[in-house]
Design an enzyme around this catalytic site. Sequence first.
Site, PDB file in Angstrom:
ATOM      1  N   ARG A  27      -2.405   2.339   2.415  1.00 40.53           N
ATOM      2  CA  ARG A  27      -1.140   2.138   1.720  1.00 40.53           C
ATOM      3  C   ARG A  27       0.057   2.470   2.590  1.00 40.53           C
ATOM      4  O   ARG A  27       1.189   2.197   2.216  1.00 40.53           O
ATOM      5  CB  ARG A  27      -1.097   2.996   0.457  1.00 40.53           C
ATOM      6  CG  ARG A  27      -2.186   2.660  -0.537  1.00 40.53           C
ATOM      7  CD  ARG A  27      -2.335   3.778  -1.533  1.00 40.53           C
ATOM      8  NE  ARG A  27      -1.072   4.028  -2.205  1.00 40.53           N
ATOM      9  CZ  ARG A  27      -0.655   3.398  -3.277  1.00 40.53           C
ATOM     10  NH1 ARG A  27      -1.407   2.478  -3.810  1.00 40.53           N
ATOM     11  NH2 ARG A  27       0.493   3.685  -3.823  1.00 40.53           N
ATOM     12  N   TRP A  75       5.206   8.828   2.001  1.00 41.28           N
ATOM     13  CA  TRP A  75       5.939   7.678   2.521  1.00 41.28           C
ATOM     14  C   TRP A  75       7.386   7.987   2.197  1.00 41.28           C
ATOM     15  O   TRP A  75       7.791   7.972   1.033  1.00 41.28           O
ATOM     16  CB  TRP A  75       5.462   6.404   1.823  1.00 41.28           C
ATOM     17  CG  TRP A  75       5.794   5.190   2.596  1.00 41.28           C
ATOM     18  CD1 TRP A  75       5.168   4.735   3.711  1.00 41.28           C
ATOM     19  CD2 TRP A  75       6.844   4.270   2.332  1.00 41.28           C
ATOM     20  NE1 TRP A  75       5.767   3.587   4.150  1.00 41.28           N
ATOM     21  CE2 TRP A  75       6.786   3.278   3.333  1.00 41.28           C
ATOM     22  CE3 TRP A  75       7.832   4.175   1.351  1.00 41.28           C
ATOM     23  CZ2 TRP A  75       7.677   2.209   3.384  1.00 41.28           C
ATOM     24  CZ3 TRP A  75       8.716   3.127   1.404  1.00 41.28           C
ATOM     25  CH2 TRP A  75       8.635   2.154   2.414  1.00 41.28           C
ATOM     26  N   ASN A 101       4.635  12.063  -6.369  1.00 46.49           N
ATOM     27  CA  ASN A 101       4.956  10.658  -6.094  1.00 46.49           C
ATOM     28  C   ASN A 101       6.025  10.265  -7.094  1.00 46.49           C
ATOM     29  O   ASN A 101       5.958  10.666  -8.252  1.00 46.49           O
ATOM     30  CB  ASN A 101       3.755   9.746  -6.350  1.00 46.49           C
ATOM     31  CG  ASN A 101       2.732   9.852  -5.270  1.00 46.49           C
ATOM     32  OD1 ASN A 101       2.911  10.587  -4.310  1.00 46.49           O
ATOM     33  ND2 ASN A 101       1.639   9.111  -5.437  1.00 46.49           N
ATOM     34  N   LYS A 485       7.985 -18.923   0.752  1.00 42.37           N
ATOM     35  CA  LYS A 485       6.772 -18.279   0.199  1.00 42.37           C
ATOM     36  C   LYS A 485       5.612 -19.260   0.239  1.00 42.37           C
ATOM     37  O   LYS A 485       4.516 -18.938   0.646  1.00 42.37           O
ATOM     38  CB  LYS A 485       7.008 -17.860  -1.244  1.00 42.37           C
ATOM     39  CG  LYS A 485       7.400 -16.509  -1.671  1.00 42.37           C
ATOM     40  CD  LYS A 485       6.976 -15.275  -1.014  1.00 42.37           C
ATOM     41  CE  LYS A 485       7.316 -15.126   0.408  1.00 42.37           C
ATOM     42  NZ  LYS A 485       8.313 -14.195   0.832  1.00 42.37           N
ATOM     43  N   GLU A 488       4.575 -20.378   4.108  1.00 44.15           N
ATOM     44  CA  GLU A 488       4.026 -19.382   5.032  1.00 44.15           C
ATOM     45  C   GLU A 488       2.601 -18.966   4.672  1.00 44.15           C
ATOM     46  O   GLU A 488       1.837 -18.576   5.538  1.00 44.15           O
ATOM     47  CB  GLU A 488       4.933 -18.147   5.142  1.00 44.15           C
ATOM     48  CG  GLU A 488       5.018 -17.299   3.901  1.00 44.15           C
ATOM     49  CD  GLU A 488       5.905 -16.071   4.072  1.00 44.15           C
ATOM     50  OE1 GLU A 488       5.993 -15.531   5.171  1.00 44.15           O
ATOM     51  OE2 GLU A 488       6.488 -15.644   3.058  1.00 44.15           O
ATOM     52  N   LYS A 603       3.559  -8.455   9.988  1.00 40.37           N
ATOM     53  CA  LYS A 603       4.372  -7.844   8.934  1.00 40.37           C
ATOM     54  C   LYS A 603       5.723  -7.405   9.467  1.00 40.37           C
ATOM     55  O   LYS A 603       6.740  -7.510   8.805  1.00 40.37           O
ATOM     56  CB  LYS A 603       3.616  -6.655   8.329  1.00 40.37           C
ATOM     57  CG  LYS A 603       4.328  -5.985   7.164  1.00 40.37           C
ATOM     58  CD  LYS A 603       4.437  -6.913   5.961  1.00 40.37           C
ATOM     59  CE  LYS A 603       5.291  -6.367   4.845  1.00 40.37           C
ATOM     60  NZ  LYS A 603       5.781  -7.448   3.952  1.00 40.37           N
TER      61      LYS A 603
HETATM   62  C1  F6R Z   1       8.517 -13.581   4.613  1.00 39.11           C
HETATM   63  C2  F6R Z   1       8.788 -12.337   5.303  1.00 39.11           C
HETATM   64  C3  F6R Z   1       9.666 -12.372   6.503  1.00 39.11           C
HETATM   65  C4  F6R Z   1      10.564 -11.124   6.571  1.00 39.11           C
HETATM   66  C5  F6R Z   1      11.345 -11.108   7.887  1.00 39.11           C
HETATM   67  C6  F6R Z   1      12.263  -9.926   7.977  1.00 39.11           C
HETATM   68  O1  F6R Z   1       7.688 -13.382   3.513  1.00 39.11           O
HETATM   69  O2  F6R Z   1       8.306 -11.297   4.932  1.00 39.11           O
HETATM   70  O3  F6R Z   1      10.425 -13.544   6.541  1.00 39.11           O
HETATM   71  O4  F6R Z   1      11.434 -11.150   5.479  1.00 39.11           O
HETATM   72  O5  F6R Z   1      10.453 -11.081   8.972  1.00 39.11           O
HETATM   73  O6  F6R Z   1      11.557  -8.738   7.937  1.00 39.11           O
HETATM   74  P1  F6R Z   1      12.251  -7.371   7.594  1.00 39.11           P
HETATM   75  O7  F6R Z   1      12.761  -7.440   6.200  1.00 39.11           O
HETATM   76  O8  F6R Z   1      11.199  -6.344   7.780  1.00 39.11           O
HETATM   77  O9  F6R Z   1      13.394  -7.210   8.560  1.00 39.11           O
END
Ligand code: F6R
Length: 608
Positions: A27, A75, A101, A485, A488, A603
Amino acid sequence: MCGIVGYIGEKQAAPVILDGLSRLEYRGYDSAGIAVFDGEAINYKKSIGRLKVLENLTRGGLDMPGFCGIGHTRWATHGVPSNENAHPHFNQKETISVVHNGIIENYLQLKKYLEKKGYVFVSETDTEVLAHLLDYYYKGNPMEAIFRMLRRVEGSYALGILFAEHPDTLFAARKDSPLVVGQNEEGCFIASDVPAILKYTRKVTYVDNQEIVKLHASHMHFYNIDEEEIQKEPVLIDWDANAAEKAGYEHFMLKEMYEQPKTVTDTISPRIRKGDIQIEELHMSDEELAAVRKIHIVACGSAYHAGVTGKYVIERLARIPVEVDLASEFRYRDPILEEGAMVIVISQSGETADTLAALREAKKRGFQILGIVNVVGSSIAREADNVLYTWAGPEIAVATTKAYSAQLTALYLLAMKFAKVRGTVGNEEFARLLNCLERLPYQIERLLNTKEQIQKFANRYLAAKDIFFIGRGIDYAISLEGSLKLKEISYIHSEAYAAGELKHGTISLIEDGTLVTAVSTQPELYQKMVSNIVEVKARGAFVMAVTGEDNREIERAADYVVYIPETAPVFANSLAIIPLQLFGYYVAVGRGCDVDKPRNLAKSVTVE
Ligand code: F6R
């Protein structure tokens, strides 16, 4: 979100707790801690970084004797990741220990109150007030102290509590943050999530809101907030460990979509006080806010899409001109930033390389930066002058859902705050908007519950080649996100277009049966959208419309309609995005795609 594990029983507690915490590592967390009653006192260890560090410090827990203890993976929310801010937290005498939490919304008031009484705080956390408050109320009866404390706190909590004077008892309580308890022949357990204790027992009891549990080695008692003992039935968990991590959902993405009502509540409610919006994190007086002449929003991907919505909402409510830039463009376009301008960077991870570089570029030119960030202590959070946190908790699925919803919400709060200080929205309208904002979580939940219908519809488009999303104004912003969405995670080509722009080129791509998703939530643009629907239908498109409940006659133009509950048009994106997220998700699931980890994506994009 953080992890909690507690144990009382015949076995040494620390190894059991560390093992439970390790099952929650997926998590995400930034520090960890454990407290065990060793027969004389509460012994504890905390450490920033991986759980491994804590395991090494305690030889897998073996160096911590005792049969009753609590542990936590944190976190960060209130205060950066550090040893001081890691849980457990204590009263000054270290005779009461708490893991928590959730978010204590009135912690600043409580902290001031306790400081006046002579309590000294050693961390920046909201949790520490709970330990001192328990100390303040404790006169020998722990349950009485817990009840009195819970009546004073506002916000959400799942708690594990130890009292050194009661070494044969472990206490737990819950409101709006998950908590389960379980039992086997060797002891009783508490956990924020089922996977932590699944190895020890499959029979768990879900603690409900405002319930308190008293656990002993061989039995436990449940109480409601009125101090009455209640009976609760355990349930048998038949998920495997993998499904348990996702709380029974098929994917993290679906789980995170279902967390959106909570995310939105957590982002809004600490900032609404007595019919007003208070954003202490801004560190700006009303006069300073009223002096802002222009806003630049800079972000990437979905965060950029949230920014596009923010532009429409801020301009409409507060009448401040807003420019929105993709961070990768902003950093090289030598932007003109004039006096009185404010720069807002938006990022879930707080580590996106382009957004960070754009922040530095704006800072170099002397501008104050406000970050809207999800990860506390991340690079963007550290380098921005002020940070408005989205309390979405860790997001595991690569495609963002709950963090995006939290970003929208944070922008609404800002727009309303600006509108209030600039006097561009009257008191009555402000109260109405506030009411709409507070209703969003329930309305999002209602929409999530229509998932079967959306799934059925999505299954008809698994072989689609191209899918288009159109909308005007705020609905164009949501079309951008709906389209991203879908593409991707499903790898179906998709484009979002401002509905009025379609006929300047893209309409030539519409063929017999091409799916066009038309979002129409803005009353003043409704008729224009109906014309655009008719336009694409005349070229053979199949149209799915997303619109307000009052617009039933749209059924004459569109082929399939998803209705969203009534809200202020400026907040409609928070609702319209739900069916679009579900649609993208189910198309991807139907096509057998790796929904949580789409190909070629990471991510956190920490390279340019
Ligand atoms: C799409 C997605 C990406 C992020 C982008 C910015 O689902 O997650 O387009 O929104 O890479 O990432 P952050 O918000 O971490 O700067």
